[in-house]
Design a protein around this motif. Sequence first.
Motif, PDB file in Angstrom:
ATOM      1  N   PHE A 155       2.833  12.456  14.223  1.00  0.00           N
ATOM      2  CA  PHE A 155       4.208  11.959  14.267  1.00  0.00           C
ATOM      3  C   PHE A 155       4.639  11.540  12.864  1.00  0.00           C
ATOM      4  CE2 PHE A 155       2.135  11.287  18.304  1.00  0.00           C
ATOM      5  CZ  PHE A 155       3.080  11.634  19.255  1.00  0.00           C
ATOM      6  N   VAL A 156       5.944  11.424  12.710  1.00  0.00           N
ATOM      7  CA  VAL A 156       6.486  10.924  11.443  1.00  0.00           C
ATOM      8  C   VAL A 156       7.112   9.556  11.705  1.00  0.00           C
ATOM      9  CG1 VAL A 156       8.198  11.292   9.624  1.00  0.00           C
ATOM     10  CG2 VAL A 156       6.915  13.241  10.539  1.00  0.00           C
ATOM     11  N   ILE A 157       6.698   8.570  10.927  1.00  0.00           N
ATOM     12  CA  ILE A 157       7.321   7.245  10.995  1.00  0.00           C
ATOM     13  C   ILE A 157       8.313   7.171   9.835  1.00  0.00           C
ATOM     14  CG2 ILE A 157       6.938   4.747  10.919  1.00  0.00           C
ATOM     15  CD1 ILE A 157       3.968   5.359  11.600  1.00  0.00           C
ATOM     16  N   ASP A 158       9.550   6.894  10.175  1.00  0.00           N
ATOM     17  CA  ASP A 158      10.565   6.813   9.125  1.00  0.00           C
ATOM     18  C   ASP A 158      11.437   5.593   9.399  1.00  0.00           C
ATOM     19  OD1 ASP A 158      12.227   7.244   7.047  1.00  0.00           O
ATOM     20  OD2 ASP A 158      13.127   9.085   7.813  1.00  0.00           O
ATOM     21  N   THR A 159      10.976   4.451   8.933  1.00  0.00           N
ATOM     22  CA  THR A 159      11.716   3.200   9.112  1.00  0.00           C
ATOM     23  C   THR A 159      11.977   2.621   7.718  1.00  0.00           C
ATOM     24  OG1 THR A 159       9.717   1.838   9.183  1.00  0.00           O
ATOM     25  CG2 THR A 159      10.476   2.759  11.277  1.00  0.00           C
TER      26      THR A 159
ATOM     27  N   LEU B 284       0.809  -1.230   0.000  1.00  0.00           N
ATOM     28  CA  LEU B 284       0.000   0.000   0.000  1.00  0.00           C
ATOM     29  C   LEU B 284       0.842   1.280   0.000  1.00  0.00           C
ATOM     30  CD1 LEU B 284      -2.584  -1.143   2.701  1.00  0.00           C
ATOM     31  CD2 LEU B 284      -3.043  -0.910   0.266  1.00  0.00           C
ATOM     32  N   GLN B 285       2.054   1.212   0.547  1.00  0.00           N
ATOM     33  CA  GLN B 285       2.868   2.431   0.699  1.00  0.00           C
ATOM     34  C   GLN B 285       2.023   3.557   1.326  1.00  0.00           C
ATOM     35  OE1 GLN B 285       6.301   2.730  -0.685  1.00  0.00           O
ATOM     36  NE2 GLN B 285       6.066   0.532  -0.580  1.00  0.00           N
ATOM     37  N   PRO B 286       1.461   3.314   2.509  1.00  0.00           N
ATOM     38  CA  PRO B 286       0.530   4.289   3.093  1.00  0.00           C
ATOM     39  C   PRO B 286       1.188   5.625   3.431  1.00  0.00           C
ATOM     40  CG  PRO B 286       1.137   2.635   4.720  1.00  0.00           C
ATOM     41  CD  PRO B 286       1.707   2.172   3.409  1.00  0.00           C
ATOM     42  N   LYS B 287       0.375   6.687   3.347  1.00  0.00           N
ATOM     43  CA  LYS B 287       0.868   8.024   3.719  1.00  0.00           C
ATOM     44  C   LYS B 287       0.438   8.375   5.137  1.00  0.00           C
ATOM     45  CE  LYS B 287       0.267   9.888  -0.937  1.00  0.00           C
ATOM     46  NZ  LYS B 287      -0.791  10.544  -1.694  1.00  0.00           N
TER      47      LYS B 287
ATOM     48  N   ASN C 105      10.890   0.065   6.353  1.00  0.00           N
ATOM     49  CA  ASN C 105       9.704  -0.525   5.729  1.00  0.00           C
ATOM     50  C   ASN C 105       8.505   0.402   5.652  1.00  0.00           C
ATOM     51  OD1 ASN C 105      11.161  -2.848   5.628  1.00  0.00           O
ATOM     52  ND2 ASN C 105      10.311  -3.675   7.531  1.00  0.00           N
ATOM     53  N   LEU C 106       8.553   1.493   6.365  1.00  0.00           N
ATOM     54  CA  LEU C 106       7.369   2.364   6.434  1.00  0.00           C
ATOM     55  C   LEU C 106       7.774   3.815   6.625  1.00  0.00           C
ATOM     56  CD1 LEU C 106       4.244   2.658   6.722  1.00  0.00           C
ATOM     57  CD2 LEU C 106       4.543   2.240   9.177  1.00  0.00           C
ATOM     58  N   GLN C 107       7.325   4.655   5.706  1.00  0.00           N
ATOM     59  CA  GLN C 107       7.503   6.099   5.842  1.00  0.00           C
ATOM     60  C   GLN C 107       6.112   6.707   5.726  1.00  0.00           C
ATOM     61  OE1 GLN C 107       9.479   4.785   2.851  1.00  0.00           O
ATOM     62  NE2 GLN C 107      10.699   3.887   4.481  1.00  0.00           N
TER      63      GLN C 107
END
Length: 212
Positions: A162-166, A132-135, A168-170
């Motif tokens: 918050f910002v998730i920046d891993t 999905l590459q969710p936003k 596997n998931l941004q």
Amino acid sequence: MPSTQRYVPRTDTDQSIINHQADLKSCSRCPEMIQPVITGTPVASSIMIIGQAPGIREGDIGRPFGWTAGKTLFKWFSSIGVDEAQFREQVYMAAVCRCFPGKNPKGSGDRVPDKQEIATCKQWLEKEYQLLQPKLIIPVGKLAISQYINAKKLVDAVGQQFVIDTPNLQADCIPLPHPSGLSTWFNMEPGKTLLQDALRLIDNHSAWKEIK
Ligand code: SF4
């Protein structure tokens, strides 16, 4: 009652999600979990909502947030312009664990999934991030929030973005409290105001504006 409407894939991505959910629905990796595996609509959405785990009723109903907590949750989303039917069609509904954990043997409510179950079920979530590459990620309740945010209390998470920046998931992350009838947090201050702040943040997010 489970929906009898046939879902017609709109894009190639939808087909890959349909295939993914077919695999997910046959999962029985956790010996203590009670099937069926509960999934939402296989929609190629840029928004994911992450619950804790289905309750005892969702197995018969066949969809996430299908009982009383869902009524409250969908009232919140209706207040920012997206009703339940639209939400279910446009937002990908996932959870930390996708099977009913059983009742809490030591008290009221449902058993909280253990670390091993959470880690095992995370493999399905990771696949969904990839597809999905969710936003926007909307975790609902303490257990789901703790998968993304290092916050000890709800007051440290709800009402903020918050910002998730891993690897596997941004994505952006806007937590919500659990809408369970067992919780009074969102009906009392400061929870009442923080919930409204969180809903305002969701309403202003570009991914939400796309589905309204
Ligand atoms: S909780 Fe997740 S990993 Fe465990 S059996 Fe259910 S779908 Fe499979």
